[in-house]
Write a protein that holds these residues in place. Structure first.
Motif, PDB file in Angstrom:
ATOM      1  N   ALA A 117       0.857  -1.275  -0.052  1.00  0.00           N
ATOM      2  CA  ALA A 117       0.083  -0.080  -0.159  1.00  0.00           C
ATOM      3  C   ALA A 117       0.706   1.336  -0.078  1.00  0.00           C
ATOM      4  O   ALA A 117       0.533   2.258  -0.838  1.00  0.00           O
ATOM      5  CB  ALA A 117      -0.887   0.238   1.146  1.00  0.00           C
ATOM      6  N   PRO A 118       1.714   1.273   0.859  1.00  0.00           N
ATOM      7  CA  PRO A 118       2.606   2.711   0.468  1.00  0.00           C
ATOM      8  C   PRO A 118       3.397   2.896  -0.623  1.00  0.00           C
ATOM      9  O   PRO A 118       3.700   4.026  -0.935  1.00  0.00           O
ATOM     10  CB  PRO A 118       3.668   2.477   1.765  1.00  0.00           C
ATOM     11  N   GLU A 119       3.482   1.945  -1.329  1.00  0.00           N
ATOM     12  CA  GLU A 119       4.270   2.065  -2.571  1.00  0.00           C
ATOM     13  C   GLU A 119       3.472   3.107  -3.463  1.00  0.00           C
ATOM     14  O   GLU A 119       3.939   3.781  -4.436  1.00  0.00           O
ATOM     15  CB  GLU A 119       4.592   0.618  -3.420  1.00  0.00           C
ATOM     16  N   MET A 120       2.084   3.003  -3.498  1.00  0.00           N
ATOM     17  CA  MET A 120       1.350   3.741  -4.331  1.00  0.00           C
ATOM     18  C   MET A 120       1.454   5.482  -4.072  1.00  0.00           C
ATOM     19  O   MET A 120       1.387   6.217  -4.951  1.00  0.00           O
ATOM     20  CB  MET A 120      -0.286   3.580  -3.881  1.00  0.00           C
ATOM     21  N   PHE A 121       1.871   5.679  -2.790  1.00  0.00           N
ATOM     22  CA  PHE A 121       2.219   7.091  -2.449  1.00  0.00           C
ATOM     23  C   PHE A 121       3.715   7.403  -3.204  1.00  0.00           C
ATOM     24  O   PHE A 121       3.756   8.550  -3.350  1.00  0.00           O
ATOM     25  CB  PHE A 121       2.267   7.334  -0.882  1.00  0.00           C
ATOM     26  N   ARG A 122       4.535   6.425  -3.145  1.00  0.00           N
ATOM     27  CA  ARG A 122       5.938   6.763  -3.723  1.00  0.00           C
ATOM     28  C   ARG A 122       5.605   7.162  -5.282  1.00  0.00           C
ATOM     29  O   ARG A 122       6.053   7.991  -5.777  1.00  0.00           O
ATOM     30  CB  ARG A 122       6.618   5.450  -3.639  1.00  0.00           C
ATOM     31  N   VAL A 123       4.651   6.189  -6.035  1.00  0.00           N
ATOM     32  CA  VAL A 123       4.183   6.378  -7.274  1.00  0.00           C
ATOM     33  C   VAL A 123       3.712   7.805  -7.574  1.00  0.00           C
ATOM     34  O   VAL A 123       4.160   8.674  -8.517  1.00  0.00           O
ATOM     35  CB  VAL A 123       3.736   5.415  -7.822  1.00  0.00           C
ATOM     36  N   ILE A 124       2.778   8.045  -6.601  1.00  0.00           N
ATOM     37  CA  ILE A 124       2.037   9.601  -6.960  1.00  0.00           C
ATOM     38  C   ILE A 124       2.925  10.435  -6.419  1.00  0.00           C
ATOM     39  O   ILE A 124       3.062  11.503  -7.007  1.00  0.00           O
ATOM     40  CB  ILE A 124       0.650   9.624  -6.199  1.00  0.00           C
ATOM     41  N   GLY A 125       3.601  10.345  -5.630  1.00  0.00           N
ATOM     42  CA  GLY A 125       4.305  11.469  -4.634  1.00  0.00           C
ATOM     43  C   GLY A 125       5.486  11.728  -5.877  1.00  0.00           C
ATOM     44  O   GLY A 125       6.172  12.986  -5.824  1.00  0.00           O
ATOM     45  N   LYS A 126       6.114  10.947  -6.534  1.00  0.00           N
ATOM     46  CA  LYS A 126       7.191  11.190  -7.354  1.00  0.00           C
ATOM     47  C   LYS A 126       6.600  12.166  -8.678  1.00  0.00           C
ATOM     48  O   LYS A 126       7.494  13.044  -9.109  1.00  0.00           O
ATOM     49  CB  LYS A 126       7.530   9.896  -8.131  1.00  0.00           C
ATOM     50  N   GLN A 127       5.346  12.106  -8.960  1.00  0.00           N
ATOM     51  CA  GLN A 127       4.758  13.108 -10.182  1.00  0.00           C
ATOM     52  C   GLN A 127       4.024  14.234  -9.693  1.00  0.00           C
ATOM     53  O   GLN A 127       3.911  15.178 -10.058  1.00  0.00           O
ATOM     54  CB  GLN A 127       4.143  12.070 -11.001  1.00  0.00           C
ATOM     55  N   LYS A 128       3.146  13.768  -8.675  1.00  0.00           N
ATOM     56  CA  LYS A 128       2.021  14.592  -7.907  1.00  0.00           C
ATOM     57  C   LYS A 128       2.321  15.002  -6.544  1.00  0.00           C
ATOM     58  O   LYS A 128       1.329  14.586  -5.819  1.00  0.00           O
ATOM     59  CB  LYS A 128       0.852  14.199  -8.586  1.00  0.00           C
ATOM     60  N   PRO A 129       3.505  15.521  -6.269  1.00  0.00           N
ATOM     61  CA  PRO A 129       3.654  15.390  -4.844  1.00  0.00           C
ATOM     62  C   PRO A 129       2.908  16.184  -3.787  1.00  0.00           C
ATOM     63  O   PRO A 129       2.543  15.772  -2.811  1.00  0.00           O
ATOM     64  CB  PRO A 129       5.192  16.016  -4.903  1.00  0.00           C
ATOM     65  N   GLU A 130       2.228  17.158  -4.591  1.00  0.00           N
ATOM     66  CA  GLU A 130       1.343  18.119  -3.860  1.00  0.00           C
ATOM     67  C   GLU A 130       0.116  17.562  -3.292  1.00  0.00           C
ATOM     68  O   GLU A 130      -0.648  17.570  -1.957  1.00  0.00           O
ATOM     69  CB  GLU A 130       0.788  19.349  -4.488  1.00  0.00           C
ATOM     70  N   TYR A 131      -0.475  16.173  -3.822  1.00  0.00           N
ATOM     71  CA  TYR A 131      -1.439  15.351  -3.477  1.00  0.00           C
ATOM     72  C   TYR A 131      -1.151  14.579  -2.445  1.00  0.00           C
ATOM     73  O   TYR A 131      -1.824  14.166  -1.537  1.00  0.00           O
ATOM     74  CB  TYR A 131      -2.116  14.764  -4.576  1.00  0.00           C
ATOM     75  N   VAL A 132       0.275  14.136  -2.044  1.00  0.00           N
ATOM     76  CA  VAL A 132       0.681  13.133  -1.253  1.00  0.00           C
ATOM     77  C   VAL A 132       1.110  14.165   0.212  1.00  0.00           C
ATOM     78  O   VAL A 132       0.993  13.400   1.428  1.00  0.00           O
ATOM     79  CB  VAL A 132       1.949  12.400  -1.645  1.00  0.00           C
ATOM     80  N   LYS A 133       1.319  15.346  -0.139  1.00  0.00           N
ATOM     81  CA  LYS A 133       1.917  16.498   0.900  1.00  0.00           C
ATOM     82  C   LYS A 133       0.855  15.972   2.280  1.00  0.00           C
ATOM     83  O   LYS A 133       1.417  16.031   3.381  1.00  0.00           O
ATOM     84  CB  LYS A 133       1.765  17.554   0.439  1.00  0.00           C
ATOM     85  N   PRO A 134      -0.299  16.078   2.032  1.00  0.00           N
ATOM     86  CA  PRO A 134      -1.065  16.107   3.240  1.00  0.00           C
ATOM     87  C   PRO A 134      -1.118  14.498   4.131  1.00  0.00           C
ATOM     88  O   PRO A 134      -1.666  14.549   5.257  1.00  0.00           O
ATOM     89  CB  PRO A 134      -2.790  16.262   2.634  1.00  0.00           C
ATOM     90  N   TYR A 135      -0.554  13.648   3.313  1.00  0.00           N
ATOM     91  CA  TYR A 135      -0.396  12.372   4.091  1.00  0.00           C
ATOM     92  C   TYR A 135       1.180  12.180   4.630  1.00  0.00           C
ATOM     93  O   TYR A 135       1.340  11.108   5.124  1.00  0.00           O
ATOM     94  CB  TYR A 135      -0.417  11.441   2.976  1.00  0.00           C
TER      95      TYR A 135
END
Length: 208
Positions: free
Chosen positions: A154-172
């Motif tokens: 599950a945390p790997e999804m945050f890595r994938v999104i965070g690399k390209q759209k980090p602003e969406y992972v920032k709250p997490y």
């Protein structure tokens, strides 16, 4: 051909990638005839790999592949999810009509299907992160799944999104940092820390 011969033929085809394009229809045919679970599972897996390489040729077979999300057999549901992920990685437009149906697989009773769901979403998000930017809470909740393999992925999804759209992972980030320091599973901690690191790096780059 008997089941063993069919499986052997599919295995040979798996290795001979130069023959994939001309054999997509032949492999897809194995989904719609009275073949065993083992043959259908192998066909679904191979169709996913073929679809990654030849997405346009796979277009007419996507609906048949998606139909196995409702199959009674968890192995076939798992392989269907996997195939959708690979095809969607090549061309997200082929799977967008079925995205809501795919998202429901996070509730599947089989841990292998739930694990495949995350993996498939990571595949699609690699080239179409925007499809998941508003769905990250789903993957945060899955870090608390009853299955260890699901929790690890599950945390790997945050890595994938965070690399390209980090602003969406920032709250997490604060939640992921806590998990990276406190989770009982060492791999969950490592993957969470990796997601934090990648996201922070991408945020820093975007601020320049």
């Amino acid at each position: 051909m008997n089941e063993k011969a069919v499986l052997n033929k599919l295995k040979d085809l798996t290795r001979n990638k130069e023959e994939w394009k001309t054999n997509i229809d032949n492999v897809a045919e194995k989904l719609n005839e009275n073949y065993s679970i083992a043959v259908k599972a192998k066909a679904l897996w191979l169709l996913g790999e073929m679809g990654l390489k030849y997405p346009m040729e796979m277009e007419c077979h996507v609906e048949d592949i998606v139909s196995y999300l409702d199959d009674d057999n968890p192995k076939l549901r798992e392989r269907s999810v996997n195939a959708i992920g690979r095809i969607g990685r090549a061309d997200e437009n082929l799977i967008i009509p079925y995205l809501d149906k795919l998202m429901k697989m996070r509730y599947d009773e089989s841990e292998n299907v739930r694990h495949a769901f995350i993996w498939a979403c990571e595949n699609i998000a690699t080239n179409a992160p925007e499809l998941f930017c508003e769905k990250l809470e789903i993957f945060h909740e899955m870090i608390s799944d009853s299955s260890q393999k699901v929790r690890i992925e599950a945390p790997e999804m945050f890595r994938v999104i965070g690399k390209q759209k980090p602003e969406y992972v920032k709250p997490y980030l604060e939640k992921l940092e806590w998990i990276a320091e406190n989770d009982e599973n060492p791999t969950v901690r490592i993957h969470s820390a990796g997601a934090v690191r990648i996201t922070k790096k991408a945020l820093k780059k975007s601020e320049k």
